[in-house]
Write a protein that holds these residues in place. Structure first.
Motif, PDB file in Angstrom:
ATOM      1  N   SER A   1       0.842  -1.202   0.000  1.00 15.34           N
ATOM      2  CA  SER A   1       0.000   0.000   0.000  1.00 15.34           C
ATOM      3  C   SER A   1       0.876   1.249   0.000  1.00 15.34           C
ATOM      4  O   SER A   1       1.879   1.308   0.726  1.00 15.34           O
ATOM      5  CB  SER A   1      -0.911   0.019   1.230  1.00 15.34           C
ATOM      6  OG  SER A   1      -1.924  -0.936   1.132  1.00 15.34           O
ATOM      7  N   PRO A   2       0.517   2.264  -0.791  1.00  7.18           N
ATOM      8  CA  PRO A   2       1.317   3.494  -0.801  1.00  7.18           C
ATOM      9  C   PRO A   2       1.121   4.286   0.489  1.00  7.18           C
ATOM     10  O   PRO A   2       0.012   4.370   1.021  1.00  7.18           O
ATOM     11  CB  PRO A   2       0.758   4.258  -2.000  1.00  7.18           C
ATOM     12  CG  PRO A   2      -0.646   3.755  -2.146  1.00  7.18           C
ATOM     13  CD  PRO A   2      -0.619   2.316  -1.720  1.00  7.18           C
ATOM     14  N   VAL A   3       2.187   4.849   0.999  1.00  9.30           N
ATOM     15  CA  VAL A   3       2.121   5.640   2.231  1.00  9.30           C
ATOM     16  C   VAL A   3       2.913   6.933   2.038  1.00  9.30           C
ATOM     17  O   VAL A   3       4.116   6.904   1.810  1.00  9.30           O
ATOM     18  CB  VAL A   3       2.694   4.873   3.447  1.00  9.30           C
ATOM     19  CG1 VAL A   3       2.541   5.718   4.711  1.00  9.30           C
ATOM     20  CG2 VAL A   3       2.008   3.529   3.628  1.00  9.30           C
ATOM     21  N   GLU A   4       2.211   8.058   2.106  1.00  9.84           N
ATOM     22  CA  GLU A   4       2.882   9.349   2.104  1.00  9.84           C
ATOM     23  C   GLU A   4       3.120   9.777   3.542  1.00  9.84           C
ATOM     24  O   GLU A   4       2.341   9.449   4.436  1.00  9.84           O
ATOM     25  CB  GLU A   4       2.025  10.395   1.380  1.00  9.84           C
ATOM     26  CG  GLU A   4       1.904  10.123  -0.105  1.00  9.84           C
ATOM     27  CD  GLU A   4       1.053  11.160  -0.802  1.00  9.84           C
ATOM     28  OE1 GLU A   4       0.281  11.866  -0.118  1.00  9.84           O
ATOM     29  OE2 GLU A   4       1.146  11.262  -2.034  1.00  9.84           O
TER      30      GLU A   4
ATOM     31  N   THR B   1       6.071   2.512  -0.117  1.00  8.58           N
ATOM     32  CA  THR B   1       5.080   1.530   0.306  1.00  8.58           C
ATOM     33  C   THR B   1       5.220   1.324   1.812  1.00  8.58           C
ATOM     34  O   THR B   1       6.196   1.769   2.434  1.00  8.58           O
ATOM     35  CB  THR B   1       5.296   0.184  -0.404  1.00  8.58           C
ATOM     36  OG1 THR B   1       6.568  -0.358   0.010  1.00  8.58           O
ATOM     37  CG2 THR B   1       5.281   0.344  -1.924  1.00  8.58           C
ATOM     38  N   LEU B   2       4.239   0.649   2.393  1.00  7.04           N
ATOM     39  CA  LEU B   2       4.322   0.346   3.820  1.00  7.04           C
ATOM     40  C   LEU B   2       5.590  -0.442   4.120  1.00  7.04           C
ATOM     41  O   LEU B   2       6.275  -0.185   5.116  1.00  7.04           O
ATOM     42  CB  LEU B   2       3.082  -0.444   4.257  1.00  7.04           C
ATOM     43  CG  LEU B   2       3.065  -0.913   5.715  1.00  7.04           C
ATOM     44  CD1 LEU B   2       3.127   0.271   6.670  1.00  7.04           C
ATOM     45  CD2 LEU B   2       1.812  -1.765   5.985  1.00  7.04           C
ATOM     46  N   ALA B   3       5.931  -1.400   3.245  1.00  8.41           N
ATOM     47  CA  ALA B   3       7.149  -2.192   3.449  1.00  8.41           C
ATOM     48  C   ALA B   3       8.388  -1.295   3.420  1.00  8.41           C
ATOM     49  O   ALA B   3       9.302  -1.460   4.236  1.00  8.41           O
ATOM     50  CB  ALA B   3       7.253  -3.281   2.379  1.00  8.41           C
ATOM     51  N   ASP B   4       8.414  -0.345   2.484  1.00 13.75           N
ATOM     52  CA  ASP B   4       9.548   0.594   2.425  1.00 13.75           C
ATOM     53  C   ASP B   4       9.691   1.363   3.730  1.00 13.75           C
ATOM     54  O   ASP B   4      10.802   1.554   4.248  1.00 13.75           O
ATOM     55  CB  ASP B   4       9.352   1.612   1.289  1.00 13.75           C
ATOM     56  CG  ASP B   4       9.395   0.987  -0.089  1.00 13.75           C
ATOM     57  OD1 ASP B   4      10.066  -0.055  -0.238  1.00 13.75           O
ATOM     58  OD2 ASP B   4       8.760   1.550  -1.004  1.00 13.75           O
ATOM     59  N   LEU B   5       8.568   1.812   4.268  1.00 13.31           N
ATOM     60  CA  LEU B   5       8.589   2.641   5.462  1.00 13.31           C
ATOM     61  C   LEU B   5       9.039   1.839   6.686  1.00 13.31           C
ATOM     62  O   LEU B   5       9.795   2.335   7.530  1.00 13.31           O
ATOM     63  CB  LEU B   5       7.194   3.227   5.695  1.00 13.31           C
ATOM     64  CG  LEU B   5       7.079   4.457   6.586  1.00 13.31           C
ATOM     65  CD1 LEU B   5       8.051   5.547   6.164  1.00 13.31           C
ATOM     66  CD2 LEU B   5       5.643   4.977   6.572  1.00 13.31           C
TER      67      LEU B   5
ATOM     68  N   ALA C   1      -7.997   2.091  11.352  1.00 15.15           N
ATOM     69  CA  ALA C   1      -6.637   2.193  10.823  1.00 15.15           C
ATOM     70  C   ALA C   1      -6.394   1.160   9.726  1.00 15.15           C
ATOM     71  O   ALA C   1      -5.744   1.461   8.706  1.00 15.15           O
ATOM     72  CB  ALA C   1      -5.625   2.009  11.950  1.00 15.15           C
ATOM     73  N   MET C   2      -6.917  -0.046   9.911  1.00 17.02           N
ATOM     74  CA  MET C   2      -6.693  -1.091   8.915  1.00 17.02           C
ATOM     75  C   MET C   2      -7.418  -0.778   7.608  1.00 17.02           C
ATOM     76  O   MET C   2      -6.912  -1.048   6.513  1.00 17.02           O
ATOM     77  CB  MET C   2      -7.158  -2.444   9.475  1.00 17.02           C
ATOM     78  CG  MET C   2      -6.367  -2.895  10.707  1.00 17.02           C
ATOM     79  SD  MET C   2      -4.598  -3.067  10.407  1.00 17.02           S
ATOM     80  CE  MET C   2      -4.563  -4.607   9.504  1.00 17.02           C
TER      81      MET C   2
ATOM     82  N   GLU D   1      -6.316   1.102   1.699  1.00 15.42           N
ATOM     83  CA  GLU D   1      -6.333   1.983   0.532  1.00 15.42           C
ATOM     84  C   GLU D   1      -5.017   2.722   0.352  1.00 15.42           C
ATOM     85  O   GLU D   1      -4.755   3.295  -0.705  1.00 15.42           O
ATOM     86  CB  GLU D   1      -7.453   3.026   0.679  1.00 15.42           C
ATOM     87  CG  GLU D   1      -8.839   2.433   0.767  1.00 15.42           C
ATOM     88  CD  GLU D   1      -9.897   3.512   0.901  1.00 15.42           C
ATOM     89  OE1 GLU D   1      -9.567   4.607   1.394  1.00 15.42           O
ATOM     90  OE2 GLU D   1     -11.031   3.264   0.482  1.00 15.42           O
ATOM     91  N   GLY D   2      -4.223   2.753   1.419  1.00 15.29           N
ATOM     92  CA  GLY D   2      -3.002   3.532   1.403  1.00 15.29           C
ATOM     93  C   GLY D   2      -3.259   4.949   1.891  1.00 15.29           C
ATOM     94  O   GLY D   2      -4.401   5.406   1.973  1.00 15.29           O
ATOM     95  N   ILE D   3      -2.191   5.635   2.240  1.00 12.06           N
ATOM     96  CA  ILE D   3      -2.278   7.025   2.691  1.00 12.06           C
ATOM     97  C   ILE D   3      -1.645   7.886   1.616  1.00 12.06           C
ATOM     98  O   ILE D   3      -0.424   8.014   1.520  1.00 12.06           O
ATOM     99  CB  ILE D   3      -1.563   7.206   4.043  1.00 12.06           C
ATOM    100  CG1 ILE D   3      -2.181   6.276   5.085  1.00 12.06           C
ATOM    101  CG2 ILE D   3      -1.629   8.648   4.509  1.00 12.06           C
ATOM    102  CD1 ILE D   3      -1.457   6.274   6.409  1.00 12.06           C
TER     103      ILE D   3
END
Length: 422
Positions: free
Chosen positions: A177-180, A212-216, A262-263, A268-270
């Motif tokens: 999921s994308p996370v900003e 992504t969440l994994a990146d973060l 939160a889930m 959808e990603g942030i």
């Protein structure tokens, strides 16, 4: 300028308050329990108040006297015993806008992204209702919608990121999921610029990068100085039991970042549609690098997910300690027969069982947890003292009747040490 900050004791509010004090403003901080904040930030005029009970314009009149602006940093993720989203995030804000209309206070609202399927959730729906009312109020205002906020401290989702990063393996749901993200200092900078007259309107704040969440989580693992670990992407259905337990804990007052709101947002990603604001947002890597981690951060990350297990373990221990003797009260009360009549021994056994059960149940309720833990310590010490005086042979019991109390005391002390959320 005289500025009132709502939610000034929180993760975002405390940084915003410190920045505005540094800018030379006179800051009044509002919080439900500002006792510790008063010690930490004595330059702020602290006031105790609960926004969920301030739903009429007259509730705001005294607070707004002599104030020229208001920053709303308050909010909650999901309804619970201490959190009423409709009252706190919508009704109280509409009452504030009505009370501020005469004197035309500048209102800075820290909001959240309100698009996508998650926008129907109470968290985002109440934020959106307050934002729309503010935009239509005619008051001078700035609505800031930050991405996931990162900083030196952590709370909620940022705490969970640190905890996940400290695991030996990295099991993630919605790993792609994308996370900003946004630095909390950049958010405080935007608020500061609002009071310099540079920003107005509705602005989305996020660093210009694709993570992504994994990146973060990997970035946080590197920040904690831990070696790389493999990411395991889990199917969303595997998280449902955890989410159910987190929601149940929420009904008892525990604000877990693993609750359903939160889930759903993370599924959808942030992410956001950026609007030009003239602000340059710091990347996640630079934000973390600017605040090098210490051993205390590693302790926090490793203990964060153990804390609910500590509480659950103590609850089970005390509940079983109280319930098992009830299966054979006569046998359990035999220890007391040397010192008192049978009726008194039975009554004492029943009383200690009820105390154990009460403590085991109370520790699960967030508002009662501290008192329950202190009660566990007191009762444990009483059991040790009583057993030592009346039947010292129990120390040599093969089943360790008294010896087992010692690790229970240590676990209770560890839980007390990690109980605070702010």
């Amino acid at each position: 300028m005289n500025i009132l900050i709502l939610g000034a004791t929180g993760f975002i509010g405390s940084v915003v308050a410190a920045r505005l004090v540094a800018d030379g403003h006179a800051v009044t901080g509002l919080g439900r329990n500002p006792t510790r904040a008063r010690l930490k930030q004595p330059a702020i005029d602290w006031r105790r108040a609960d926004l969920s009970r301030m739903t009429k314009p007259e509730d705001w009149e005294d607070l707004l006297k002599d104030q020229q602006a208001v920053v709303n940093c308050a909010g909650a993720l999901q309804d619970g015993p201490a959190d009423d989203l409709a009252a706190t995030q919508a009704d109280a804000m509409l009452a504030l806008y009505a009370a501020a209309k005469h004197s035309r206070h500048l209102i800075v609202q820290i909001s959240a992204r309100a698009a996508g399927a998650a926008s129907a959730l109470p968290f985002l729906a109440t934020k959106r209702r307050a934002d729309e009312a503010l935009a239509a109020s005619g008051l001078p205002h700035l609505i800031l919608c930050p991405a996931l906020v990162l900083g030196r401290n952590a709370h909620g989702g940022s705490s969970l990121l640190r905890a996940l990063a400290a695991l030996p393996l990295l099991p993630l749901v919605h790993a792609e999921s994308p996370v900003e993200t946004l630095s909390v200092d950049d958010l405080a900078e935007a608020v500061s610029r609002a009071f310099a007259g540079e920003l107005r309107g509705d602005i989305v704040l996020a660093a210009d990068e694709a993570l992504t969440l994994a990146d973060l989580v990997r970035l946080h693992r590197q920040w904690l100085a831990l070696p790389p670990a493999r990411v395991f992407s889990l199917a969303p259905w595997l998280a449902k039991p955890v989410t159910w337990l987190a929601n149940a804990a929420g009904l008892l007052g525990w604000r877990s970042p693993l609750r359903s709101t939160a889930m759903t947002v993370m599924s959808e990603g942030i992410r956001s549609a950026r609007r030009e604001s003239g602000l340059i947002a710091t990347s996640a890597a630079v934000t973390l690098a600017a605040n090098p981690s210490g051993v205390q951060d590693l302790w926090f990350a490793r203990l964060y997910l153990l804390k609910p297990l500590f509480i659950a373990g103590l609850s089970v221990f005390w509940l079983l300690s109280g319930l098992i003797p009830l299966l054979s009260v006569e046998k359990a009360s035999a220890h007391f027969l040397l010192f008192m009549p049978e009726a008194a021994a039975t009554a004492l056994t029943l009383a200690t069982c009820l105390v154990d059960v009460a403590l085991g149940a109370a520790v699960l309720v967030r508002p009662l947890a501290r008192r329950a833990l202190l009660g566990m310590l007191a009762v444990s010490l009483a059991y040790l003292a009583g057993g030592t005086l009346l039947e010292p042979a129990l120390w040599l019991d093969p089943l360790g009747a008294l010896v087992k109390v010692l690790p229970s005391i240590l676990l209770t002390l560890a839980t007390l040490a990690t109980l605070d959320e702010r």
